[in-house]
Design a protein around this motif. Structure first.
Motif, PDB file in Angstrom:
ATOM      1  N   SER A 311       0.839  -1.198   0.000  1.00  0.00           N
ATOM      2  CA  SER A 311       0.000   0.000   0.000  1.00  0.00           C
ATOM      3  C   SER A 311       0.868   1.240   0.000  1.00  0.00           C
ATOM      4  O   SER A 311       1.818   1.329   0.773  1.00  0.00           O
ATOM      5  CB  SER A 311      -0.893   0.034   1.245  1.00  0.00           C
ATOM      6  N   VAL A 315      -0.162   2.063   6.667  1.00  0.00           N
ATOM      7  CA  VAL A 315      -0.885   0.907   7.205  1.00  0.00           C
ATOM      8  C   VAL A 315      -0.207   0.493   8.505  1.00  0.00           C
ATOM      9  O   VAL A 315       1.020   0.397   8.566  1.00  0.00           O
ATOM     10  CB  VAL A 315      -0.881  -0.287   6.230  1.00  0.00           C
ATOM     11  N   ILE A 325      -1.907  -7.701   3.297  1.00  0.00           N
ATOM     12  CA  ILE A 325      -2.761  -6.515   3.261  1.00  0.00           C
ATOM     13  C   ILE A 325      -2.437  -5.742   1.989  1.00  0.00           C
ATOM     14  O   ILE A 325      -1.299  -5.345   1.779  1.00  0.00           O
ATOM     15  CB  ILE A 325      -2.507  -5.617   4.493  1.00  0.00           C
ATOM     16  N   ASP A 327      -3.806  -2.600  -0.632  1.00  0.00           N
ATOM     17  CA  ASP A 327      -4.691  -1.433  -0.684  1.00  0.00           C
ATOM     18  C   ASP A 327      -4.463  -0.717  -2.007  1.00  0.00           C
ATOM     19  O   ASP A 327      -3.339  -0.387  -2.353  1.00  0.00           O
ATOM     20  CB  ASP A 327      -4.357  -0.513   0.503  1.00  0.00           C
ATOM     21  N   ILE A 332      -9.560  -2.692  -0.537  1.00  0.00           N
ATOM     22  CA  ILE A 332      -8.561  -3.227   0.388  1.00  0.00           C
ATOM     23  C   ILE A 332      -8.792  -4.727   0.526  1.00  0.00           C
ATOM     24  O   ILE A 332      -9.928  -5.177   0.668  1.00  0.00           O
ATOM     25  CB  ILE A 332      -8.696  -2.551   1.776  1.00  0.00           C
ATOM     26  N   LEU A 333      -7.704  -5.476   0.443  1.00  0.00           N
ATOM     27  CA  LEU A 333      -7.769  -6.918   0.692  1.00  0.00           C
ATOM     28  C   LEU A 333      -6.965  -7.220   1.947  1.00  0.00           C
ATOM     29  O   LEU A 333      -5.813  -6.781   2.068  1.00  0.00           O
ATOM     30  CB  LEU A 333      -7.168  -7.682  -0.498  1.00  0.00           C
ATOM     31  N   VAL A 334      -7.565  -7.958   2.868  1.00  0.00           N
ATOM     32  CA  VAL A 334      -6.818  -8.476   4.016  1.00  0.00           C
ATOM     33  C   VAL A 334      -7.059  -9.979   4.037  1.00  0.00           C
ATOM     34  O   VAL A 334      -8.196 -10.421   4.196  1.00  0.00           O
ATOM     35  CB  VAL A 334      -7.272  -7.852   5.350  1.00  0.00           C
ATOM     36  N   THR A 335      -6.002 -10.747   3.827  1.00  0.00           N
ATOM     37  CA  THR A 335      -6.185 -12.192   3.767  1.00  0.00           C
ATOM     38  C   THR A 335      -5.117 -12.907   4.579  1.00  0.00           C
ATOM     39  O   THR A 335      -3.982 -12.443   4.688  1.00  0.00           O
ATOM     40  CB  THR A 335      -6.159 -12.695   2.295  1.00  0.00           C
TER      41      THR A 335
END
Lengths: 473, 473
Positions: A311, A315, A325, A327, A332-335
């Motif tokens: 990102s 963050v 993470i 962005d 936004i992807l949080v996996t």
């Protein structure tokens, strides 16, 4: 002559939200600031200096490749074969082979590369290509086998046969994506390699094999080239005839059937960057295994382990383990890192609920440059528009909005109604509803403007194009 | 007369990135779209209709309260006591008590509330306030004890003594934040309550207790009010005299020493929203315990459990458990829910590395309205500026930038050099470097403009204020 063919397919789903349909994996910014397409082009140029590169891509992605070449300062020869519809690799490679045969003759060898592979070891790659090229000259259809580093179940495998030259083997067997137990056995045995999807062959040999094993693919592709007029260095493949071809991979169509298939055991590292962890792995981790792709963003890791942050914004991660993470400003992807393959579930769901989110970014790439949406409100829409040197937007008008343009960088040539103005940073013009207008860059430096749209509707479909150098009028 | 006093302190660190120094917890948007300050004001008005509310806040936060009242349509009486420097609750409450005494006499009762407490049960709250008010009228210094729901170690406790009226007890003992074992015992015994930090007392009783137990606080506060001239309904406390007061809480200064302290056992729910999980808990979870504060953002949860997402943007979470994801456009927080208290570590680090990130949001609140930074580039800065009805920016000029203003909503009154223009949506004006200019809203509806700054420097310190209704010139 050895001609690289770079296949630029891809749905743009595996690296969502960084990849989108309109901006697939080869074009995504890597943590080092580079892109897979640029790295692939450099690799191709280094092993085939002076040769043209044949790019096969979807019609909507051709300009992304041109823009990548421009950004790299690459002025080498290029030939574009643009697919109006994807038919997998066999027809794509057949089209490239036919173009190469017509242009450079039967003896031309093709080096088929994917635009989205990551290979760091340039010397090893060059050495393997030399071996493959020699084998191809001797009549083999050569595939590149990657020495497996783990029992991956997502790739096909090649079983090595007799070694016919150093690191060159006959292929005893093609194995489709195996169950884990089989994959583990292959890795343990040491005589299996991952099927990389890179190839090298003489045009004559490939076309002969296609005639024998995939005559429908060959016939459709011949018909396609006959009905697709070349335009400068670009051929948009005729949709109807190209669509007639079976959609089939070169492995299924040819390689698994031909007797003259060889495998070069690759002397280089390789990744197809199939999901986020592979991209994360390109960054050196800190002592806790944490990684960032934007060191200047000042990302904060508090008691984290093996966390990757991609990102440009700030963050902060606290108490996370094995997380990724990403962005992109609009998403936004949080996996969990182990679940990164399931990004597919997100893109599948979004295709139904919010399809725009799978297609384009806030920054949209166009043949003439880019625009970035800064504000998308009920009362106005604000964009930053960048025009590449020498490029031009279409002459257009809008029915439902006026536009205010403020030049913020470079020298713009602006048509506003009947006037053509030359404007520099700090100057502005107002374009009333219904007035024809055009933004051009006649200089050799980028032009940037801030556009504020005011009106009742701001959709991209309220554009009446009167003239367009990209044929969109 | 019962007068509510709302204490609006707070460093803005516990709910970072939603809270900032310039925008602390009471003003943060809750998942229901409301704010803690608005809920507190409503609560105060309902138990003390017709009375003024005394707001005690930092000088930089007074206008946030005014704006909150305007947004709520609250036109009730209000008195602002603005602290140029924070000295904890004892001097703040002393100042409120002195003002109330001077204005409404010794018999006035004060109901001291914190601006950042969450209480859902309005009827229970009103009932407890009635009991507290009766006890205060009878001469007690009343504190509100919350029936503990768990052995919290972050709060002080009150040990109940003799019950003097239904739900009203003498306080046997004040207990500071206890170790877990003690907290567990307190909860089990059922005769302890959390010390909520809310109070009720007659002004005469409080001041008498201060004279006895905190004479320095009282003396400094008396001196402060004597040297701080009131201006309409606002008193900015004199920095020098107020700074002389010890920085001490009302508990330490008075309540723990006085003999006439009573506790009302609260008949209502209560949370001080001390960290993100408390804010998340205000949202109804789905079947997997997942929560979102922006249902329309289409957040995706794939195999998640007990995950909270607070973002107006698209967020996809995959394979997460007990995670909290907060996005404010300029910053993103991803934390294990159990570690949410450690947000403090992030804000401490940011104060050193990137202090701006702890101070303001992309949308900055001002007395006259808000501005939102849409683009902050090397070549330009773009803002959306919203001006509240009747409000006005200062008459100003810049040395290093020109500005283009496009009105996108409402009717603006714009001073540009010697001209005063009335402009509506779609109209624009250019403000050259050095030209004096002002944006005003003389209507009863909001005005919005898009401002594009072009120049060599875009800092807030390149503003020469020539006239300002907020005294900043």
């Amino acid at each position: 002559m050895l001609i690289p063919v770079i296949l630029c397919g891809g749905a743009g789903t595996r690296l969502w939200p960084a990849s989108r349909e309109g901006f697939p994996k080869p074009f995504v910014r890597l943590p080092d600031g580079d892109t897979l397409i640029a790295k692939t082009i450099r690799r191709a140029r280094s092993v085939a200096p002076g040769a043209p590169i044949i790019f096969v891509s979807g019609t909507g992605h051709g300009f992304l490749i041109r823009n990548a070449l421009t950004a790299m300062g690459d002025t080498g020869a290029a030939q574009y074969l643009l697919e109006p519809v994807g038919r997998n690799t066999a027809p794509a490679i057949a089209a490239a082979a036919l173009w190469a045969q017509q242009t450079h003759g039967d003896d031309t060898r093709l080096l088929v590369l994917a635009a989205d592979h990551l290979i760091d070891d340039a010397a090893g790659f060059a050495a393997s290509v030399r071996m493959a090229d020699a084998a191809a000259e001797a009549g083999s259809l050569v595939t590149f086998g990657i020495v497996p580093t783990h029992p991956e179940t997502g790739y096909g495998y090649l079983q090595q046969g007799e070694e016919t030259a150093p690191q060159v083997f006959k292929v005893a067997r093609f194995v489709e994506k195996p169950p884990l137990a089989d994959a583990e056995r292959y890795v343990a045995q040491g005589t299996y390699a991952w099927n990389s999807g890179m190839f090298c062959f003489r045009v004559a040999e490939l076309l002969a094999a296609m005639r024998a094993f995939a005559p429908q693919v060959l016939a459709s592709t011949i018909a396609t080239l006959a009905t697709s007029p070349p335009k400068a260095n670009e051929i948009t493949l005729d949709k109807e005839s190209f669509g007639q071809s079976p959609s089939i991979s070169i492995d299924y169509a040819v390689m698994e059937h031909a007797m003259n298939v060889a495998m070069v055991r690759a002397a280089f590292d390789w990744s197809d960057v199939g999901a986020w962890p592979a991209l994360a792995a390109t960054v050196a981790p800190d002592a806790h295994g944490n990684r960032t792709s934007y060191p200047k963003a000042g990302h904060q890791f508090v008691d984290c382990e093996n966390v990757f942050i991609d990102s440009p914004r700030m963050v902060a991660a606290i108490g996370l383990k094995d997380a990724i993470i990403v962005d992109t400003g609009d998403a936004i992807l949080v996996t969990d890192g182990k679940r990164a393959q399931d990004v597919k579930q997100v893109t599948e769901a979004l295709k139904k609920s919010n399809p725009e989110m799978t297609k384009l970014h806030l920054t949209v790439h166009r043949p003439w440059g880019t625009y970035t949406i800064l504000e998308d409100g009920a009362d106005c829409k604000v964009k930053r528009i960048v025009v590449y040197p020498g490029a031009s937007l279409s002459l257009q008008l809008h029915h439902k909005r006026s536009e205010h343009w403020v030049v913020v960088d470079g020298i713009a040539t602006i048509t506003n109604g009947d006037n053509v103005l030359t404007m520099k940073a700090g100057e502005a013009t107002f374009i009333p509803v219904g007035a024809k207008h055009r933004l051009q860059n006649k200089t050799d430096k980028p032009v940037a403007i801030i556009e504020t749209q005011v009106g009742t509707y701001f959709g991209e479909d309220d554009i009446v194009r009167l003239e367009d150098v990209y044929g969109r009028a």
